[in-house]
Design an enzyme around this catalytic site. Structure first.
Site, PDB file in Angstrom:
ATOM      1  N   CYS A 146      -4.688 -28.979 -17.891  1.00 34.37           N
ATOM      2  CA  CYS A 146      -5.825 -28.626 -18.705  1.00 34.37           C
ATOM      3  C   CYS A 146      -5.719 -27.290 -19.578  1.00 34.37           C
ATOM      4  CB  CYS A 146      -7.028 -28.496 -18.009  1.00 34.37           C
ATOM      5  SG  CYS A 146      -7.311 -27.248 -16.782  1.00 34.37           S
ATOM      6  N   ILE A 163       7.731  -4.252  15.590  1.00 33.77           N
ATOM      7  CA  ILE A 163       7.193  -5.333  16.465  1.00 33.77           C
ATOM      8  C   ILE A 163       8.331  -6.666  16.703  1.00 33.77           C
ATOM      9  CG2 ILE A 163       6.334  -6.365  14.328  1.00 33.77           C
ATOM     10  CD1 ILE A 163       3.930  -7.473  16.356  1.00 33.77           C
ATOM     11  N   HIS A 208      -6.402 -13.415   4.474  1.00 30.92           N
ATOM     12  CA  HIS A 208      -6.554 -12.750   2.976  1.00 30.92           C
ATOM     13  C   HIS A 208      -5.817 -13.982   2.194  1.00 30.92           C
ATOM     14  CE1 HIS A 208      -6.856  -8.437   4.811  1.00 30.92           C
ATOM     15  NE2 HIS A 208      -7.728  -9.038   4.489  1.00 30.92           N
ATOM     16  N   ARG A 253       0.803  -1.195   0.056  1.00 31.73           N
ATOM     17  CA  ARG A 253      -0.108  -0.020  -0.094  1.00 31.73           C
ATOM     18  C   ARG A 253       0.757   1.415   0.084  1.00 31.73           C
ATOM     19  NH1 ARG A 253      -2.802  -2.914   3.018  1.00 31.73           N
ATOM     20  NH2 ARG A 253      -4.427  -3.667   2.109  1.00 31.73           N
ATOM     21  N   CYS A 300      -5.614 -24.248 -10.294  1.00 31.43           N
ATOM     22  CA  CYS A 300      -6.440 -23.969 -11.645  1.00 31.43           C
ATOM     23  C   CYS A 300      -7.725 -23.729 -11.520  1.00 31.43           C
ATOM     24  CB  CYS A 300      -6.048 -25.352 -12.537  1.00 31.43           C
ATOM     25  SG  CYS A 300      -6.964 -25.034 -14.085  1.00 31.43           S
TER      26      CYS A 300
END
Length: 238
Positions: free
Chosen positions: A152, A231, A120, A35, A128
């Site tokens: 495929c 952290i 997330h 971000r 696939c």
């Protein structure tokens, strides 16, 4: 460090810790918060990151999506830092019950954490779209252009939650359960601006709310302990 001592005391007296973390946990392992728009984005990409990692962009401009995704969101050489390792240690000691993360890099598992709820998704799971064959991260990273199924020929999609997509309801429910039963909730490396993930914090009813982040968050005033800083460095002192 008075704050570190207070945190040490909280940890010692807790038996049901839950950790809720974001991008700041991984930046110390060299994974950038996508971000933060630096010059590279504006020079190299025609669209803001949020647009590129959206469901509609993936469908309409798959090649451009993958160019950004492989370049910016797949750091396969990153290693866990002191924060990841400390959380895994607490889990082994029986103190920490779960890690709830907004990150998709798999570093918590690499550090040894077993109960990791990935809100997330993960770059390490890819399927696939046509036949659902599984592919690992290195297959996607090393593929030329759009990764395609060797069986495929279908387009492979990463098991990450893109903008415009909903979170996995079973992972959300499990996260709510862990948070609502915790005696201590540690929020780390997240500014708590991404919803619905950030809304999970409201389910906490326990004793100690701890916030560790470099910048202020919306929960600082409610926190029993608020530590500003890295952290990894903070948890590494415990």
């Amino acid at each position: 460090m008075e704050g570190i001592e207070k945190l040490r005391t909280i940890i010692e007296n807790s038996s049901n810790i839950v950790f809720f973390g974001g991008a700041g946990v991984s930046t110390e392992s060299g994974i950038p918060d996508f971000r933060s728009t630096d010059g590279l984005y504006s020079l190299k990409y025609k669209y803001p990151p949020e647009t590129i990692v959206s469901h509609s962009f993936f469908l309409s401009r798959t090649e451009e999506f993958y160019e950004f995704y492989k370049d910016k969101m797949m750091n396969l050489t990153a290693k866990p830092n002191k924060a990841h390792l400390k959380l895994a240690q607490w889990e082994q000691e029986g103190k920490l019950k779960a890690v709830i993360t907004q990150n998709i890099d798999g570093l918590h598992q690499m550090a040894g954490s077993k109960e990791v709820l990935e809100l997330h998704g993960s770059i390490h799971r890819n399927y696939c779209e046509r036949c659902h064959q599984f592919y690992d991260a290195s297959f996607v990273k090393e593929s030329e252009g759009v990764p395609r199924c060797t069986k495929c020929g279908g387009v492979i999609k990463p098991d990450v939650v893109l903008y415009e997509e909903g979170l996995d309801s079973s992972i959300l429910q499990k996260s709510i359960s862990y948070i609502s039963h915790a005696d201590t909730l540690i929020i780390g490396g997240t500014s708590l601006v991404v919803y619905p993930a950030a809304g999970l914090i409201d389910y906490f009813r326990g004793k100690n709310l701890v916030v560790i982040n470099k910048s202020p968050t919306s929960k600082d005033k409610q926190a029993d302990l608020c530590l500003n800083g890295s952290i990894g460095e903070i948890l590494g002192q415990l």
